[in-house]
Design an enzyme around this catalytic site. Structure first.
Site, PDB file in Angstrom:
ATOM      1  N   ASN A  10       0.824  -1.076  -0.066  1.00 43.87           N
ATOM      2  CA  ASN A  10      -0.133  -0.064   0.124  1.00 43.87           C
ATOM      3  C   ASN A  10       0.811   1.329   0.111  1.00 43.87           C
ATOM      4  O   ASN A  10       1.629   1.415   1.027  1.00 43.87           O
ATOM      5  CB  ASN A  10      -0.884  -0.251   1.089  1.00 43.87           C
ATOM      6  CG  ASN A  10      -1.653   1.091   1.357  1.00 43.87           C
ATOM      7  OD1 ASN A  10      -1.582   1.978   0.455  1.00 43.87           O
ATOM      8  ND2 ASN A  10      -2.381   1.229   2.410  1.00 43.87           N
ATOM      9  N   LYS A  12       0.045   4.252  -0.070  1.00 42.94           N
ATOM     10  CA  LYS A  12      -0.359   5.589   0.407  1.00 42.94           C
ATOM     11  C   LYS A  12      -0.332   6.830  -0.306  1.00 42.94           C
ATOM     12  O   LYS A  12      -0.504   6.553  -1.717  1.00 42.94           O
ATOM     13  CB  LYS A  12       0.140   5.640   1.890  1.00 42.94           C
ATOM     14  CG  LYS A  12      -0.067   4.573   2.739  1.00 42.94           C
ATOM     15  CD  LYS A  12       0.057   4.367   4.213  1.00 42.94           C
ATOM     16  CE  LYS A  12       0.044   3.316   4.782  1.00 42.94           C
ATOM     17  NZ  LYS A  12       0.211   3.173   6.190  1.00 42.94           N
ATOM     18  N   HIS A  96      -9.470   0.936   4.830  1.00 42.14           N
ATOM     19  CA  HIS A  96      -7.967   1.277   5.611  1.00 42.14           C
ATOM     20  C   HIS A  96      -8.294   2.350   6.750  1.00 42.14           C
ATOM     21  O   HIS A  96      -9.259   3.070   6.791  1.00 42.14           O
ATOM     22  CB  HIS A  96      -7.068   1.524   4.605  1.00 42.14           C
ATOM     23  CG  HIS A  96      -5.786   1.733   5.287  1.00 42.14           C
ATOM     24  ND1 HIS A  96      -5.456   2.625   5.864  1.00 42.14           N
ATOM     25  CD2 HIS A  96      -4.815   0.821   5.288  1.00 42.14           C
ATOM     26  CE1 HIS A  96      -4.053   2.369   6.400  1.00 42.14           C
ATOM     27  NE2 HIS A  96      -3.928   1.125   5.852  1.00 42.14           N
ATOM     28  N   GLU A  98      -6.681   4.636   8.017  1.00 43.50           N
ATOM     29  CA  GLU A  98      -6.719   5.969   7.671  1.00 43.50           C
ATOM     30  C   GLU A  98      -8.001   6.351   6.929  1.00 43.50           C
ATOM     31  O   GLU A  98      -8.136   7.529   7.207  1.00 43.50           O
ATOM     32  CB  GLU A  98      -5.538   6.233   6.893  1.00 43.50           C
ATOM     33  CG  GLU A  98      -4.111   5.972   7.590  1.00 43.50           C
ATOM     34  CD  GLU A  98      -2.974   5.325   6.986  1.00 43.50           C
ATOM     35  OE1 GLU A  98      -2.803   5.324   5.554  1.00 43.50           O
ATOM     36  OE2 GLU A  98      -2.203   4.986   7.797  1.00 43.50           O
ATOM     37  N   GLU A 168      -5.324  -5.310  10.584  1.00 42.73           N
ATOM     38  CA  GLU A 168      -4.505  -4.395  10.738  1.00 42.73           C
ATOM     39  C   GLU A 168      -4.412  -3.707  12.017  1.00 42.73           C
ATOM     40  O   GLU A 168      -5.474  -2.648  12.242  1.00 42.73           O
ATOM     41  CB  GLU A 168      -4.396  -3.300   9.331  1.00 42.73           C
ATOM     42  CG  GLU A 168      -4.133  -3.921   8.424  1.00 42.73           C
ATOM     43  CD  GLU A 168      -3.592  -2.829   7.199  1.00 42.73           C
ATOM     44  OE1 GLU A 168      -2.516  -2.951   6.900  1.00 42.73           O
ATOM     45  OE2 GLU A 168      -4.262  -1.890   6.865  1.00 42.73           O
ATOM     46  N   GLY A 174       2.255   1.827  10.735  1.00 39.80           N
ATOM     47  CA  GLY A 174       3.426   2.998  10.738  1.00 39.80           C
ATOM     48  C   GLY A 174       3.930   3.328  11.779  1.00 39.80           C
ATOM     49  O   GLY A 174       4.663   4.217  12.206  1.00 39.80           O
ATOM     50  N   SER A 214       3.422  -2.469  10.403  1.00 41.47           N
ATOM     51  CA  SER A 214       4.645  -2.727  10.456  1.00 41.47           C
ATOM     52  C   SER A 214       5.543  -4.024  10.164  1.00 41.47           C
ATOM     53  O   SER A 214       6.322  -4.566  10.818  1.00 41.47           O
ATOM     54  CB  SER A 214       5.127  -2.115  11.795  1.00 41.47           C
ATOM     55  OG  SER A 214       4.907  -0.936  12.283  1.00 41.47           O
TER      56      SER A 214
HETATM   57  P1  PGA Z   1       2.766  -0.155   7.787  1.00 42.68           P
HETATM   58  O1  PGA Z   1       1.443   0.012   7.101  1.00 42.68           O
HETATM   59  O2  PGA Z   1       3.544  -1.286   7.019  1.00 42.68           O
HETATM   60  O3  PGA Z   1       3.594   1.305   7.214  1.00 42.68           O
HETATM   61  O4  PGA Z   1       2.465  -0.120   9.118  1.00 42.68           O
HETATM   62  C1  PGA Z   1       0.513  -0.740   6.843  1.00 42.68           C
HETATM   63  C2  PGA Z   1      -0.698  -0.375   6.145  1.00 42.68           C
HETATM   64  O5  PGA Z   1      -1.039   0.751   6.615  1.00 42.68           O
HETATM   65  O6  PGA Z   1      -1.212  -0.933   5.483  1.00 42.68           O
END
Ligand code: PGA
Length: 251
Positions: A10, A12, A96, A98, A168, A174, A214
């Site tokens: 992803n 983003k 997601h 976010e 997740e 993140g 992560s």
């Molecule tokens: P990350 O993000 O690997 O940077 O933690 C995962 C995601 O948001 O899908």
């Protein structure tokens, strides 16, 4: 039951056209030997078609980070499943954290998006996961169950072949703080069990459940060794071809 692993990146809100083409080409070059696993890139909308073009002769798939439920119309700021397909995409990420947290997408909206994505036959990744506060209050299972139930409302058994669920935990996204393999496996097994209750055992057995939060080259092998972890949804580490290449080649 052996499910084909899916490693999804992803991106983003990262990459210009030039960055995206270089990154996609570098990743595709690392995927010549991956017949036993699927790889998906979810770049920003603006580079979907360039990335699709760059990876066209590789086994890598492309998808969008969100999608609207309508084919076209007055939906300013949205992108339709038909547009995703037209740009060479075959998949969409829905719900997601976010989108849920920053843009206030609720379960009803996410369900609408998911059904729209499935209607146009996109491989549809539904993201679920609890916040730190919810985990500390022992509400993880309750929250995840509700996100699955409402997210998949109105979805027929036959459509489940195109659904992937990504667990997740919000506190792991993140933050560099991965769920332990035991924490992740516990929730993945719970999700599979809920899907069996909602649909049937064969659907639950075939469902791919990805872990996200992560995922890095140094933790992917342990995570992927868990019985109910069928892949990864990767953010930060998906922007670096070497790291993502290593994650794709998990052992
Ligand atoms: P990350 O993000 O690997 O940077 O933690 C995962 C995601 O948001 O899908």
């Amino acid at each position: 039951m052996k499910r084909k692993a899916l490693i999804a990146g992803n991106w983003k809100m990262h990459t210009t056209v030039m960055d995206a083409c270089h990154l996609a080409a570098d990743i595709a070059g690392r995927c010549t030997d991956i017949s036993d696993r699927d790889v998906l890139l979810a770049p920003p909308f603006t580079v979907l078609s360039e990335v699709s073009h760059v990876i066209r002769e590789s086994p890598v798939m492309v998808g969008s980070q969100n999608v609207c439920w309508e084919e076209k119309g007055a939906f300013t700021g949205e992108i339709s499943p038909v547009m995703v397909k037209d740009a060479g995409g075959g998949a969409a990420i829905i719900g997601h954290s976010e989108r849920r947290q920053i843009f206030h997408e609720d379960d009803a909206l996410i369900n609408k998006r998911l059904r729209g994505s499935l209607k146009f036959d996109l491989l549809t990744i539904l993201c679920v996961g609890e916040t730190l506060e919810e985990r500390e209050e022992n509400k993880t299972f309750e929250v995840v169950e509700e996100q699955i139930r409402s997210g998949l409302a109105g979805v027929g058994a036959a459509q489940m072949a195109k659904v992937v669920i990504a667990y997740e935990p919000v506190w792991a996204i993140g933050t560099g703080k991965t769920a332990t393999k035991e924490q992740a496996q516990e929730v993945h097994a719970f999700i599979r069990n809920r899907i069996e209750t909602m649909f049937e055992k064969s659907i639950a057995d075939q469902l791919r459940i990805l872990y996200g939060g992560s995922v890095k080259p140094d933790n992917v092998d342990d995570l992927m060794a868990q019985q109910d972890i069928d892949g990864a949804l990767v953010g930060g580490a998906a922007l670096d071809a070497e790291s993502f290449g290593r994650i794709i080649h998990f052992r």
